[in-house]
Design a protein around this motif. Structure first.
Motif, PDB file in Angstrom:
ATOM      1  N   MET A   1       0.834  -1.185   0.000  1.00 44.82           N
ATOM      2  CA  MET A   1       0.000   0.000   0.000  1.00 44.82           C
ATOM      3  C   MET A   1       0.879   1.249   0.000  1.00 44.82           C
ATOM      4  N   THR A   2       0.702   2.095  -1.002  1.00 46.81           N
ATOM      5  CA  THR A   2       1.422   3.360  -1.091  1.00 46.81           C
ATOM      6  C   THR A   2       0.422   4.471  -1.389  1.00 46.81           C
ATOM      7  N   ASN A   3       0.908   5.707  -1.486  1.00 46.79           N
ATOM      8  CA  ASN A   3       0.007   6.818  -1.787  1.00 46.79           C
ATOM      9  C   ASN A   3      -0.637   6.667  -3.161  1.00 46.79           C
ATOM     10  N   THR A   4       0.064   6.052  -4.093  1.00 46.76           N
ATOM     11  CA  THR A   4      -0.509   5.850  -5.429  1.00 46.76           C
ATOM     12  C   THR A   4      -1.585   4.776  -5.442  1.00 46.76           C
ATOM     13  N   SER A   5      -1.695   3.992  -4.359  1.00 51.88           N
ATOM     14  CA  SER A   5      -2.735   2.964  -4.279  1.00 51.88           C
ATOM     15  C   SER A   5      -4.124   3.588  -4.306  1.00 51.88           C
ATOM     16  N   VAL A   6      -4.233   4.830  -3.805  1.00 53.57           N
ATOM     17  CA  VAL A   6      -5.524   5.518  -3.812  1.00 53.57           C
ATOM     18  C   VAL A   6      -5.976   5.767  -5.241  1.00 53.57           C
ATOM     19  N   ARG A   7      -5.068   6.246  -6.067  1.00 54.94           N
ATOM     20  CA  ARG A   7      -5.406   6.515  -7.470  1.00 54.94           C
ATOM     21  C   ARG A   7      -5.722   5.217  -8.214  1.00 54.94           C
ATOM     22  N   LYS A   8      -4.950   4.185  -7.916  1.00 57.37           N
ATOM     23  CA  LYS A   8      -5.179   2.888  -8.549  1.00 57.37           C
ATOM     24  C   LYS A   8      -6.560   2.361  -8.194  1.00 57.37           C
ATOM     25  N   ARG A   9      -6.919   2.456  -6.908  1.00 52.48           N
ATOM     26  CA  ARG A   9      -8.226   1.974  -6.465  1.00 52.48           C
ATOM     27  C   ARG A   9      -9.349   2.782  -7.096  1.00 52.48           C
ATOM     28  N   LEU A  10      -9.140   4.095  -7.225  1.00 54.67           N
ATOM     29  CA  LEU A  10     -10.140   4.950  -7.862  1.00 54.67           C
ATOM     30  C   LEU A  10     -10.370   4.514  -9.301  1.00 54.67           C
ATOM     31  N   CYS A  11      -9.282   4.272 -10.032  1.00 54.31           N
ATOM     32  CA  CYS A  11      -9.406   3.832 -11.428  1.00 54.31           C
ATOM     33  C   CYS A  11     -10.182   2.531 -11.518  1.00 54.31           C
ATOM     34  N   GLN A  12      -9.832   1.585 -10.669  1.00 53.20           N
ATOM     35  CA  GLN A  12     -10.501   0.290 -10.699  1.00 53.20           C
ATOM     36  C   GLN A  12     -11.978   0.425 -10.358  1.00 53.20           C
ATOM     37  N   LYS A  13     -12.286   1.251  -9.364  1.00 53.89           N
ATOM     38  CA  LYS A  13     -13.669   1.426  -8.933  1.00 53.89           C
ATOM     39  C   LYS A  13     -14.511   2.035 -10.054  1.00 53.89           C
ATOM     40  N   LEU A  14     -13.970   3.018 -10.741  1.00 57.43           N
ATOM     41  CA  LEU A  14     -14.705   3.655 -11.830  1.00 57.43           C
ATOM     42  C   LEU A  14     -14.961   2.678 -12.966  1.00 57.43           C
ATOM     43  N   LEU A  15     -13.918   1.949 -13.361  1.00 55.69           N
ATOM     44  CA  LEU A  15     -14.045   1.033 -14.486  1.00 55.69           C
ATOM     45  C   LEU A  15     -14.952  -0.152 -14.144  1.00 55.69           C
ATOM     46  N   GLN A  16     -14.884  -0.622 -12.897  1.00 62.46           N
ATOM     47  CA  GLN A  16     -15.723  -1.749 -12.491  1.00 62.46           C
ATOM     48  C   GLN A  16     -17.179  -1.366 -12.375  1.00 62.46           C
ATOM     49  N   ASN A  17     -17.456  -0.068 -12.242  1.00 61.66           N
ATOM     50  CA  ASN A  17     -18.840   0.401 -12.193  1.00 61.66           C
ATOM     51  C   ASN A  17     -19.289   0.962 -13.545  1.00 61.66           C
ATOM     52  N   ASN A  18     -18.587   0.508 -14.598  1.00 63.13           N
ATOM     53  CA  ASN A  18     -18.971   0.780 -15.982  1.00 63.13           C
ATOM     54  C   ASN A  18     -18.929   2.258 -16.351  1.00 63.13           C
ATOM     55  N   VAL A  19     -18.048   3.024 -15.680  1.00 65.09           N
ATOM     56  CA  VAL A  19     -17.817   4.408 -16.104  1.00 65.09           C
ATOM     57  C   VAL A  19     -16.934   4.347 -17.346  1.00 65.09           C
ATOM     58  N   PRO A  20     -17.345   4.959 -18.464  1.00 67.18           N
ATOM     59  CA  PRO A  20     -16.544   4.893 -19.696  1.00 67.18           C
ATOM     60  C   PRO A  20     -15.127   5.416 -19.478  1.00 67.18           C
ATOM     61  N   ASP A  21     -14.172   4.830 -20.197  1.00 66.54           N
ATOM     62  CA  ASP A  21     -12.775   5.236 -20.067  1.00 66.54           C
ATOM     63  C   ASP A  21     -12.593   6.731 -20.295  1.00 66.54           C
ATOM     64  N   THR A  22     -13.323   7.262 -21.266  1.00 59.90           N
ATOM     65  CA  THR A  22     -13.164   8.671 -21.609  1.00 59.90           C
ATOM     66  C   THR A  22     -13.605   9.591 -20.481  1.00 59.90           C
ATOM     67  N   GLN A  23     -14.558   9.117 -19.659  1.00 55.93           N
ATOM     68  CA  GLN A  23     -14.985   9.905 -18.503  1.00 55.93           C
ATOM     69  C   GLN A  23     -14.069   9.665 -17.307  1.00 55.93           C
ATOM     70  N   ALA A  24     -13.584   8.443 -17.169  1.00 56.89           N
ATOM     71  CA  ALA A  24     -12.729   8.097 -16.031  1.00 56.89           C
ATOM     72  C   ALA A  24     -11.441   8.902 -16.033  1.00 56.89           C
ATOM     73  N   VAL A  25     -10.841   9.108 -17.215  1.00 58.28           N
ATOM     74  CA  VAL A  25      -9.577   9.835 -17.268  1.00 58.28           C
ATOM     75  C   VAL A  25      -9.746  11.304 -16.896  1.00 58.28           C
ATOM     76  N   LEU A  26     -10.954  11.839 -17.069  1.00 56.19           N
ATOM     77  CA  LEU A  26     -11.204  13.223 -16.657  1.00 56.19           C
ATOM     78  C   LEU A  26     -11.182  13.353 -15.138  1.00 56.19           C
ATOM     79  N   ILE A  27     -11.487  12.247 -14.459  1.00 57.61           N
ATOM     80  CA  ILE A  27     -11.497  12.248 -12.997  1.00 57.61           C
ATOM     81  C   ILE A  27     -10.123  11.895 -12.440  1.00 57.61           C
ATOM     82  N   THR A  28      -9.474  10.904 -13.042  1.00 60.14           N
ATOM     83  CA  THR A  28      -8.196  10.422 -12.506  1.00 60.14           C
ATOM     84  C   THR A  28      -7.021  11.294 -12.915  1.00 60.14           C
ATOM     85  N   GLY A  29      -7.166  12.049 -14.011  1.00 59.62           N
ATOM     86  CA  GLY A  29      -6.077  12.911 -14.442  1.00 59.62           C
ATOM     87  C   GLY A  29      -5.117  12.267 -15.414  1.00 59.62           C
ATOM     88  N   HIS A  30      -5.398  11.039 -15.872  1.00 59.16           N
ATOM     89  CA  HIS A  30      -4.547  10.416 -16.878  1.00 59.16           C
ATOM     90  C   HIS A  30      -4.653  11.178 -18.194  1.00 59.16           C
TER      91      HIS A  30
END
Length: 218
Positions: A130-159
């Motif tokens: 577990m590191t500080n980047t684990s928060v961002r990783k978990r956020l990405c996984q949570k968004l994608l697993q809840n069927n948030v489109p990739d194009t919308q997810a990157v607007l939230i995660t900052g990729h």
């Protein structure tokens, strides 16, 4: 370390008139992947997190943090993360909880690890690091697993784009749904094959007169 460079002015408190809700908005600053030189590499929409009206509300946590910072130490260029006072373990509610100094870089690095241990997260027992980047990783996984489109997810995660996020991991439910779908399809295909086989056997039986038809009397 980007967290160490975060300033108080990078996160602002606002109110959404349309949704009738308070929110926190992250104002992007220059980082190693976004220097501001390339205009095409600038976040087009600042990510927000809205109040949720519970004891886990990020807006209420932000307000509590703001109330217990040192006076006149919440200007835009002041550090976001501050060192805690050490002369008493449990300061009173009305007292100042933090010092006029940024938190140490080593302590900030271990922040997620300490919180995960104190919360007894199941991931630790499985040996996950577990590191500080684990928060961002978990956020990405949570968004994608809840069927948030990739194009919308990157607007939230900052990729930069959808391809720069490699955190796509299927949840147990997402793995189960295709399994059910495939199993159902296999069962249906199996029934069709059995039906065709039964018809073929019946037709052959008729041809061999295994089931002779009775002649009716004239």
């Amino acid at each position: 370390m980007e967290h160490r460079q975060l300033q108080w002015g990078n996160i602002t408190l606002g109110y959404d008139l349309e949704l009738q809700s308070e929110y926190l908005e992250y104002q992007e600053r220059q980082a190693k992947t976004r220097t501001g030189v390339d205009l095409n590499n600038i976040t087009k929409q600042n990510p927000r997190i809205y109040a949720i009206g519970s004891d886990r509300c990020p807006v209420e946590t932000y307000k509590t943090y703001a109330d217990h910072r040192p006076t006149r130490f919440s200007s835009g260029d002041h550090p976001f993360y501050l060192s805690t006072i050490t002369h008493q373990k449990f300061p009173e509610e009305e007292e100042q909880w933090f010092l006029r100094a940024p938190v140490g870089i080593n302590k900030l690095k271990d922040l997620m690890k300490v919180m995960a241990r104190n919360a007894n997260l199941p991931a630790l027992s499985s040996g996950e690091r577990m590191t500080n980047t684990s928060v961002r990783k978990r956020l990405c996984q949570k968004l994608l697993q809840n069927n948030v489109p990739d194009t919308q997810a990157v607007l939230i995660t900052g990729h930069k784009n959808a391809n720069s996020s490699n955190y796509r991991v299927l949840s147990n439910l997402q793995q189960k749904n295709p399994s059910n779908l495939l199993s159902s399809r296999l069962v249906n295909e199996g029934l069709k094959k059995l039906n065709l086989l039964a018809r073929s056997i019946f037709n052959r039986s008729l041809n061999l007169n295994l089931f002779p038809t009775k002649t009716l009397p004239s």
